[in-house]
Design a protein around this motif. Structure first.
Motif, PDB file in Angstrom:
ATOM      1  N   LYS A   1       1.461   2.924  62.329  1.00  0.00           N
ATOM      2  CA  LYS A   1       0.367   1.993  62.594  1.00  0.00           C
ATOM      3  C   LYS A   1      -0.083   1.311  61.307  1.00  0.00           C
ATOM      4  N   ALA A   2      -0.513   0.033  61.441  1.00  0.00           N
ATOM      5  CA  ALA A   2      -1.086  -0.692  60.306  1.00  0.00           C
ATOM      6  C   ALA A   2      -2.084  -1.713  60.816  1.00  0.00           C
ATOM      7  N   SER A   3      -3.169  -1.874  60.067  1.00  0.00           N
ATOM      8  CA  SER A   3      -4.160  -2.910  60.341  1.00  0.00           C
ATOM      9  C   SER A   3      -4.113  -3.875  59.166  1.00  0.00           C
ATOM     10  N   LEU A   4      -3.633  -5.106  59.416  1.00  0.00           N
ATOM     11  CA  LEU A   4      -3.291  -6.030  58.338  1.00  0.00           C
ATOM     12  C   LEU A   4      -4.164  -7.280  58.331  1.00  0.00           C
TER      13      LEU A   4
ATOM     14  N   GLU B   1       5.511 -18.236  56.646  1.00  0.00           N
ATOM     15  CA  GLU B   1       5.007 -19.506  57.172  1.00  0.00           C
ATOM     16  C   GLU B   1       4.467 -19.329  58.590  1.00  0.00           C
ATOM     17  N   ALA B   2       5.150 -18.518  59.389  1.00  0.00           N
ATOM     18  CA  ALA B   2       4.721 -18.298  60.767  1.00  0.00           C
ATOM     19  C   ALA B   2       3.386 -17.573  60.841  1.00  0.00           C
ATOM     20  N   MET B   3       3.066 -16.789  59.802  1.00  0.00           N
ATOM     21  CA  MET B   3       1.846 -15.983  59.818  1.00  0.00           C
ATOM     22  C   MET B   3       0.682 -16.645  59.086  1.00  0.00           C
ATOM     23  N   GLU B   4       0.852 -17.847  58.600  1.00  0.00           N
ATOM     24  CA  GLU B   4      -0.189 -18.500  57.792  1.00  0.00           C
ATOM     25  C   GLU B   4      -1.529 -18.618  58.507  1.00  0.00           C
ATOM     26  N   ASP B   5      -1.517 -18.901  59.808  1.00  0.00           N
ATOM     27  CA  ASP B   5      -2.754 -19.117  60.551  1.00  0.00           C
ATOM     28  C   ASP B   5      -3.260 -17.859  61.252  1.00  0.00           C
ATOM     29  N   VAL B   6      -2.626 -16.730  60.986  1.00  0.00           N
ATOM     30  CA  VAL B   6      -3.064 -15.468  61.572  1.00  0.00           C
ATOM     31  C   VAL B   6      -4.026 -14.789  60.609  1.00  0.00           C
ATOM     32  N   THR B   7      -5.243 -14.528  61.045  1.00  0.00           N
ATOM     33  CA  THR B   7      -6.250 -13.937  60.158  1.00  0.00           C
ATOM     34  C   THR B   7      -6.174 -12.420  60.094  1.00  0.00           C
ATOM     35  N   GLY B   8      -5.602 -11.812  61.119  1.00  0.00           N
ATOM     36  CA  GLY B   8      -5.485 -10.362  61.121  1.00  0.00           C
ATOM     37  C   GLY B   8      -4.573  -9.880  62.230  1.00  0.00           C
ATOM     38  N   GLN B   9      -3.946  -8.725  62.034  1.00  0.00           N
ATOM     39  CA  GLN B   9      -3.051  -8.190  63.054  1.00  0.00           C
ATOM     40  C   GLN B   9      -3.076  -6.666  63.033  1.00  0.00           C
ATOM     41  N   GLU B  10      -3.306  -6.092  64.217  1.00  0.00           N
ATOM     42  CA  GLU B  10      -3.178  -4.657  64.423  1.00  0.00           C
ATOM     43  C   GLU B  10      -1.780  -4.421  64.977  1.00  0.00           C
ATOM     44  N   LEU B  11      -1.046  -3.500  64.382  1.00  0.00           N
ATOM     45  CA  LEU B  11       0.346  -3.329  64.780  1.00  0.00           C
ATOM     46  C   LEU B  11       0.701  -1.845  64.884  1.00  0.00           C
ATOM     47  N   ASP B  12       1.160  -1.438  66.072  1.00  0.00           N
ATOM     48  CA  ASP B  12       1.639  -0.074  66.311  1.00  0.00           C
ATOM     49  C   ASP B  12       3.093  -0.153  66.744  1.00  0.00           C
ATOM     50  N   VAL B  13       3.951   0.657  66.133  1.00  0.00           N
ATOM     51  CA  VAL B  13       5.355   0.695  66.533  1.00  0.00           C
ATOM     52  C   VAL B  13       5.784   2.137  66.748  1.00  0.00           C
TER      53      VAL B  13
ATOM     54  N   THR C   1       0.522  -4.792  69.776  1.00  0.00           N
ATOM     55  CA  THR C   1      -0.073  -5.559  68.690  1.00  0.00           C
ATOM     56  C   THR C   1      -1.186  -6.468  69.196  1.00  0.00           C
ATOM     57  N   SER C   2      -2.162  -6.704  68.339  1.00  0.00           N
ATOM     58  CA  SER C   2      -3.269  -7.614  68.619  1.00  0.00           C
ATOM     59  C   SER C   2      -3.367  -8.563  67.441  1.00  0.00           C
ATOM     60  N   ARG C   3      -3.243  -9.850  67.706  1.00  0.00           N
ATOM     61  CA  ARG C   3      -3.165 -10.862  66.647  1.00  0.00           C
ATOM     62  C   ARG C   3      -4.293 -11.875  66.798  1.00  0.00           C
ATOM     63  N   THR C   4      -5.075 -12.068  65.734  1.00  0.00           N
ATOM     64  CA  THR C   4      -6.183 -13.021  65.741  1.00  0.00           C
ATOM     65  C   THR C   4      -5.833 -14.225  64.877  1.00  0.00           C
ATOM     66  N   GLU C   5      -6.058 -15.423  65.419  1.00  0.00           N
ATOM     67  CA  GLU C   5      -5.706 -16.646  64.698  1.00  0.00           C
ATOM     68  C   GLU C   5      -6.937 -17.355  64.167  1.00  0.00           C
ATOM     69  N   ALA C   6      -6.729 -18.162  63.123  1.00  0.00           N
ATOM     70  CA  ALA C   6      -7.829 -18.863  62.468  1.00  0.00           C
ATOM     71  C   ALA C   6      -8.563 -19.806  63.420  1.00  0.00           C
TER      72      ALA C   6
ATOM     73  N   GLY D   1      -9.289 -19.295  66.320  1.00  0.00           N
ATOM     74  CA  GLY D   1     -10.063 -18.527  67.282  1.00  0.00           C
ATOM     75  C   GLY D   1      -9.185 -17.944  68.371  1.00  0.00           C
ATOM     76  N   GLY D   2      -9.643 -16.876  68.957  1.00  0.00           N
ATOM     77  CA  GLY D   2      -8.883 -16.259  70.034  1.00  0.00           C
ATOM     78  C   GLY D   2      -7.977 -15.151  69.519  1.00  0.00           C
ATOM     79  N   THR D   3      -7.706 -14.216  70.414  1.00  0.00           N
ATOM     80  CA  THR D   3      -6.852 -13.078  70.082  1.00  0.00           C
ATOM     81  C   THR D   3      -5.779 -12.922  71.148  1.00  0.00           C
ATOM     82  N   ALA D   4      -4.551 -12.767  70.704  1.00  0.00           N
ATOM     83  CA  ALA D   4      -3.434 -12.540  71.622  1.00  0.00           C
ATOM     84  C   ALA D   4      -2.978 -11.095  71.492  1.00  0.00           C
ATOM     85  N   LYS D   5      -2.819 -10.429  72.632  1.00  0.00           N
ATOM     86  CA  LYS D   5      -2.340  -9.053  72.635  1.00  0.00           C
ATOM     87  C   LYS D   5      -0.954  -8.997  73.264  1.00  0.00           C
ATOM     88  N   VAL D   6      -0.066  -8.274  72.616  1.00  0.00           N
ATOM     89  CA  VAL D   6       1.304  -8.166  73.098  1.00  0.00           C
ATOM     90  C   VAL D   6       1.680  -6.697  73.232  1.00  0.00           C
TER      91      VAL D   6
END
Length: 297
Positions: A179-182, A207-219, A232-237, A239-244
């Motif tokens: 796990k990591a909280s980035l 480059e793909a992660m430039e607009d991502v403000t934070g990501q919780e990642l479990d593998v 994973t839960s990814r928050t973008e600059a 606004g809004g959060t996408a969970k995968v």
């Protein structure tokens, strides 16, 4: 776009990876001694993690093994903007490739190879079963998040915040959970300390992660060194959060993603040429193809 990953089997690298996998991953099946039961439920997590294999070591070895597989079967659920979509199919990496069908959508499916998207609507359009759209602007592509297992592991390469959670079952298979909280700063320096990734692929990922403000990642990594589950839960600059939530299997054995036969493909541009040139006409044409139209579904 990304170049294909060169074969990572130089003698030193191959020996190191083999040693890590043998010591750090295949030991999952060892339940001997006093700590067998505790390791299985995660309470003996520290004991289950071999001293010679740190979380960074295990993720690095898993990344190299996953890169070599090139493709895997995928079952992915995305929650974004209050909507939930479940997709099943195949994911590929270096270059990014996807062939997915939205569960419950009937025949509708999508193939994406690099910047080119092929959509198969519910019914043929202009006698063709696939429609092609090139997303590259001015002949230049852009970096995109692919949500594939190599990408997830790449984000964890060199991360000091990576931790070992414990040994846990995944679909009946014993796996190791990391796990990591980035933060954005963490994401933009992914792999910088280990430099395992090819330079072109590292640049693409950053480059793909430039607009991502934070990501919780479990593998969850299995005994073969592949991530079989990702949350994973990814928050973008903006606004809004996408969970995968994703599960991966059949590494290196599933059929690779390929483009549809050329004689079965038309393009969005060709369809719109023969349609009413007004926005209403174009919208109607796309809706007739079951694609939601310019105004959305």
């Amino acid at each position: 776009m990304n170049k294909a990953v060169r074969t990572l089997t130089r003698a030193g690298t191959a020996t190191a990876v083999a040693a890590l996998l043998a010591a750090g991953l295949t030991a999952c099946g060892d339940t001997g001694g006093d700590g067998g039961g505790a390791a299985g439920d995660g309470r003996g997590a520290n004991a289950a993690q071999p001293a010679e294999a740190t979380p960074a070591d295990v993720v690095k070895a898993a990344y190299l093994k996953t890169v070599a597989a090139k493709f895997a079967k995928a079952d992915v659920t995305v929650v974004d903007g209050g909507k939930t979509h479940r997709m099943q199919g195949t994911k590929g990496w270096y270059p990014a490739a996807t062939e997915m069908t939205v569960v419950g959508s009937g025949a509708a499916s999508t193939v994406m190879i690099g910047d080119v998207v092929y959509s198969r609507p519910a019914m043929p359009v202009a006698g063709k079963t696939w429609m092609k759209l090139d997303l590259a602007k001015g002949g230049k592509g852009r970096s995109r998040i692919n949500d594939d297992p190599a990408e997830y592991l790449g984000l964890l390469l060199g991360q000091q915040k990576l931790t070992f959670v414990g040994v846990e079952p995944t679909d009946g298979t014993e796996t190791r959970h990391y796990k990591a909280s980035l933060t954005n700063a963490d994401l933009l320096k992914a792999d910088e300390s280990s430099k395992v990734m090819e330079e072109a692929n590292r640049t693409y990922l950053h480059e793909a992660m430039e607009d991502v403000t934070g990501q919780e990642l479990d593998v969850w990594i299995d005994a073969q060194g592949h991530p079989v589950r990702v949350e994973t839960s990814r928050t973008e600059a903006k606004g809004g959060t996408a969970k995968v939530s994703a599960k991966f299997s059949e590494y290196g054995t599933v059929a690779p993603v390929v483009a549809p036969p050329a004689d079965q493909v038309t393009t969005y541009e060709e369809i719109l040429k023969g349609a009413d040139t007004s926005l209403e006409g174009a919208d109607r044409t796309l809706r007739d193809a079951g694609l939601g139209g310019l105004k959305g579904s």
